[in-house]
Design a protein around this motif. Structure first.
Motif, PDB file in Angstrom:
ATOM      1  N   ARG A   1      14.474   1.175 -14.985  1.00  0.00           N
ATOM      2  CA  ARG A   1      14.202   0.154 -15.707  1.00  0.00           C
ATOM      3  C   ARG A   1      14.144  -1.400 -14.003  1.00  0.00           C
ATOM      4  O   ARG A   1      14.882  -1.299 -13.567  1.00  0.00           O
ATOM      5  CB  ARG A   1      14.280  -1.183 -17.019  1.00  0.00           C
ATOM      6  CG  ARG A   1      14.245   0.183 -18.468  1.00  0.00           C
ATOM      7  CD  ARG A   1      14.766  -0.324 -18.925  1.00  0.00           C
ATOM      8  NE  ARG A   1      16.234  -0.841 -19.367  1.00  0.00           N
ATOM      9  CZ  ARG A   1      16.935  -1.293 -19.709  1.00  0.00           C
ATOM     10  NH1 ARG A   1      16.521  -2.511 -20.995  1.00  0.00           N
ATOM     11  NH2 ARG A   1      18.927  -1.368 -19.410  1.00  0.00           N
ATOM     12  N   PHE A   2      13.432  -2.866 -14.652  1.00  0.00           N
ATOM     13  CA  PHE A   2      13.056  -3.303 -13.807  1.00  0.00           C
ATOM     14  C   PHE A   2      15.012  -3.766 -13.260  1.00  0.00           C
ATOM     15  O   PHE A   2      15.033  -3.999 -11.761  1.00  0.00           O
ATOM     16  CB  PHE A   2      12.521  -4.585 -13.489  1.00  0.00           C
ATOM     17  CG  PHE A   2      12.938  -5.967 -12.422  1.00  0.00           C
ATOM     18  CD1 PHE A   2      12.404  -5.268 -10.788  1.00  0.00           C
ATOM     19  CD2 PHE A   2      13.492  -6.971 -12.786  1.00  0.00           C
ATOM     20  CE1 PHE A   2      11.927  -6.259 -10.300  1.00  0.00           C
ATOM     21  CE2 PHE A   2      13.035  -7.741 -12.241  1.00  0.00           C
ATOM     22  CZ  PHE A   2      12.846  -7.550 -10.744  1.00  0.00           C
ATOM     23  N   ILE A   3      15.652  -4.038 -14.480  1.00  0.00           N
ATOM     24  CA  ILE A   3      16.453  -4.857 -14.344  1.00  0.00           C
ATOM     25  C   ILE A   3      18.137  -3.731 -13.419  1.00  0.00           C
ATOM     26  O   ILE A   3      18.553  -4.286 -12.622  1.00  0.00           O
ATOM     27  CB  ILE A   3      17.146  -5.731 -15.633  1.00  0.00           C
ATOM     28  CG1 ILE A   3      18.276  -6.244 -15.293  1.00  0.00           C
ATOM     29  CG2 ILE A   3      17.289  -4.076 -16.556  1.00  0.00           C
ATOM     30  CD1 ILE A   3      19.095  -7.551 -16.634  1.00  0.00           C
ATOM     31  N   ASP A   4      17.935  -2.667 -13.817  1.00  0.00           N
ATOM     32  CA  ASP A   4      18.643  -2.178 -13.325  1.00  0.00           C
ATOM     33  C   ASP A   4      18.139  -1.555 -11.605  1.00  0.00           C
ATOM     34  O   ASP A   4      18.910  -1.008 -10.771  1.00  0.00           O
ATOM     35  CB  ASP A   4      18.447  -0.356 -14.102  1.00  0.00           C
ATOM     36  CG  ASP A   4      19.206  -0.776 -15.399  1.00  0.00           C
ATOM     37  OD1 ASP A   4      20.696  -1.158 -14.983  1.00  0.00           O
ATOM     38  OD2 ASP A   4      18.651   0.033 -16.204  1.00  0.00           O
ATOM     39  N   ARG A   5      16.858  -1.558 -11.155  1.00  0.00           N
ATOM     40  CA  ARG A   5      16.064  -1.767 -10.124  1.00  0.00           C
ATOM     41  C   ARG A   5      17.122  -2.678  -8.822  1.00  0.00           C
ATOM     42  O   ARG A   5      17.305  -1.844  -8.135  1.00  0.00           O
ATOM     43  CB  ARG A   5      14.788  -1.281  -9.811  1.00  0.00           C
ATOM     44  CG  ARG A   5      14.262  -0.427 -10.520  1.00  0.00           C
ATOM     45  CD  ARG A   5      13.378  -0.566 -10.687  1.00  0.00           C
ATOM     46  NE  ARG A   5      12.349   0.553 -11.317  1.00  0.00           N
ATOM     47  CZ  ARG A   5      10.978   1.401 -10.823  1.00  0.00           C
ATOM     48  NH1 ARG A   5      10.995   1.092  -9.602  1.00  0.00           N
ATOM     49  NH2 ARG A   5      10.508   2.599 -11.702  1.00  0.00           N
ATOM     50  N   MET A   6      17.283  -4.535  -9.176  1.00  0.00           N
ATOM     51  CA  MET A   6      17.408  -4.956  -8.512  1.00  0.00           C
ATOM     52  C   MET A   6      19.069  -4.426  -8.823  1.00  0.00           C
ATOM     53  O   MET A   6      19.737  -4.928  -7.565  1.00  0.00           O
ATOM     54  CB  MET A   6      17.370  -6.330  -9.923  1.00  0.00           C
ATOM     55  CG  MET A   6      16.282  -6.978  -9.877  1.00  0.00           C
ATOM     56  SD  MET A   6      16.452  -8.457 -10.412  1.00  0.00           S
ATOM     57  CE  MET A   6      16.967  -8.129 -12.279  1.00  0.00           C
ATOM     58  N   VAL A   7      19.783  -4.236  -9.402  1.00  0.00           N
ATOM     59  CA  VAL A   7      21.094  -3.688  -9.535  1.00  0.00           C
ATOM     60  C   VAL A   7      21.211  -2.443  -8.213  1.00  0.00           C
ATOM     61  O   VAL A   7      22.035  -3.170  -7.298  1.00  0.00           O
ATOM     62  CB  VAL A   7      21.798  -3.104 -10.780  1.00  0.00           C
ATOM     63  CG1 VAL A   7      23.370  -2.506 -10.222  1.00  0.00           C
ATOM     64  CG2 VAL A   7      21.626  -3.850 -12.135  1.00  0.00           C
TER      65      VAL A   7
END
Length: 535
Positions: free
Chosen positions: A364-370
């Motif tokens: 997911r995008f939020i984990d891609r940010m991480v």
């Protein structure tokens, strides 16, 4: 004595202006510089800080129980077995210390009011404050995330949604959040060079500069708030967002520097726009929301389209702690956009994230940010330091456990008393607005001149006086630093003063100084009018 020529500073950028203003203000050593240019608060929450240090002392003792046969100064990981009993003993032996009592109440609150596992929470806090392990999960510690979610839901006015529908990424303050968001939007091909992004103006000046960087090269469409409408966005401005060429809308709410929250009408208009533009991304920085009365974030009305950024820096006086979160709905438009990318783009992203999982398309995008925050390859060492997360949790619990909201009332009262002191000495009526937050104030040159000495004087001031010159004169002659509104995309000549970082008598001094300059200008105006009549 020759007068200083301030016109040479007129073309400087806001940050260079600030540095030059400070240099002028400090030039004379027989006075105190009053820097109202930066929004670092001079108040802070002490009880959750005391609790943090007490928790650190307890936790260090816990660590010393392991390897206790070794020389002094060496410890090991805290033991979960019997931890709660040892903590209860710690509470009993420190009943006279409010910070320790607070820790005991925090455990009770987490168990009895939030319904979370108190034993697991205590272990997470003890290990966290020691900083003895990598942040696991790297996006945010498990129970810490649940607590901060509850805090965000309450303070951001989010009702009717389940906390399980939101994910958080703990980051190093709001500025890191913005850097991570823009970077990942670019890396995941959601924005690209030349794309249009709308920005709610006026706004914190670095947010005007990020889209222009070579990294992004975005075209800006300014959505102007109207000072005549209490710095709300007129519907005609918001409707610009219906243009499908605009990829995202970026704003600070409550605003900086006007310091007002978006009205219910504005929120409703945006919700209607989202119905027509379900692909529009909203990025909202809500750091000042905790100072507002009955605040409601855009996340509350457009959760699937909104990336919410919140920082603990201003409300808790914790700018040096660097504590913030990025909030994203589990079902959001960004993940939908990534899933809809072309086969070629998907293949490129698969390669980028392939070291993390055998199914990179499911990230997911939020984990891609991480992952992007550590250039993907260093994802295993990502995440906000655990002691920072512990302090964040203690701040949040301090606020949620305060049933009378005493701290909130106190900080609101502080900034509003300062605002009143400035305008009282300036001699103009303090603007009254139920949407006002009063963390900053914008002193409008034209309106102030009109209210003090009438329409003709205001017209003369606008034709003959340069606002930047006035700010430099104020800094040079009084030691007071204010920032030009133009650096924040304010269309009318104005000066921004932070109401957070000085005391009441100092804001009164700012008001008196500004009034003196106005009086001097009025005398100059009278002479000019006399000469005009004689001529």
């Amino acid at each position: 004595m020759l007068k200083t020529d301030y016109t040479k500073f007129a073309k400087l950028s806001p940050f260079e202006l600030k540095d030059n203003l400070i240099a002028l203000a400090q030039r004379k050593t027989d006075r105190m510089m009053l820097n109202a240019g930066r929004g670092n608060p001079n108040f802070l929450a002490t009880l959750p800080r005391r609790a943090f240090f007490q928790l650190g002392l307890f936790s260090t003792t816990e660590a010393e129980f392991s390897f206790s046969y070794m020389p002094e100064g060496l410890g090991g990981f805290p033991r979960a077995n019997g931890l709660q009993q040892r903590f209860d003993h710690f509470l009993l032996s420190h009943q006279d210390q409010s910070s320790v009592v607070f820790l005991g109440k925090a455990i009770s609150y987490v168990r009895d009011q939030l319904g979370l596992d108190a034993d697991a929470f205590l272990l997470e806090m003890v290990e966290g404050v020691l900083g003895c392990s990598y942040p696991i999960p790297d996006r945010m510690l498990k129970i810490s995330e649940l607590i901060i979610k509850e805090y965000i839901f309450r303070e951001m006015g989010i009702y009717g949604l389940n906390t399980e529908s939101m994910d958080l990424f703990a980051v190093e303050g709001g500025t890191a959040a913005m850097a991570y968001i823009f970077n990942s939007l670019k890396e995941n091909k959601i924005i690209d060079y030349g794309d249009q992004i709308a920005i709610g103006a006026p706004i914190f000046s670095p947010y005007l500069e990020i889209p222009e960087l070579n990294d992004y090269q975005l075209k800006q469409v300014l959505i102007h708030a109207d000072p005549e409408q209490g710095w709300q966005y007129p519907e005609s401005e918001l409707r610009k967002l219906e243009d499908p060429a605009i990829k995202a809308f970026f704003l600070v709410n409550p605003s900086n520097p006007p310091s007002v929250k978006m009205s219910d009408q504005g929120l409703a208009i945006l919700a209607d726009i989202i119905k027509k533009r379900p692909d529009l991304i909203i990025l909202t920085d809500d750091v000042y929301g905790t100072f507002a009365d009955d605040f409601k974030s855009l996340f509350a009305v457009c959760p699937n389209n909104t990336i919410l950024v919140y920082s603990f820096s201003k409300y808790f006086g914790a700018t040096g702690w660097r504590l913030g979160v990025i909030a994203l709905s589990r079902e959001n438009i960004i993940d939908e956009k990534i899933a809809a990318l072309s086969t070629q783009d998907q293949a490129e992203l698969d390669k980028r994230y392939s070291s993390l999982t055998t199914q990179p398309r499911n990230i997911r995008f939020i984990d891609r940010m991480v992952a992007d925050s550590r250039n993907v390859a260093l994802n295993h060492t990502s995440g906000l330091s655990t002691p920072q997360q512990v302090q964040m949790v203690l701040f949040a619990l301090f606020n949620m456990m305060d049933s009378q909201q005493s701290y909130k009332k106190a900080v609101k009262s502080l900034v509003r008393e300062r605002d009143l002191a400035l305008y009282r000495q300036l001699g103009v009526k303090l603007p009254q607005d139920s949407n006002s937050v009063d963390y900053y104030t914008l002193v409008d040159l034209e309106n102030t001149s009109r209210e003090l000495y009438g329409e003709h004087f205001a017209d003369w001031v606008m034709k003959t006086k340069a606002p930047t010159e006035l700010l430099f004169r104020v800094a040079d002659e009084t030691g007071i630093v204010l920032l030009p509104g133009s650096g924040f995309a304010v269309e009318h000549p104005s000066a921004r003063a932070s109401l957070a970082n000085l005391n009441v008598y100092q804001y009164a001094a700012i008001g008196r100084s500004l009034r003196r300059f106005a009086d001097e200008a009025y005398q100059e105006y009278l002479v000019a009018m006399q000469h005009s009549r004689v001529g």
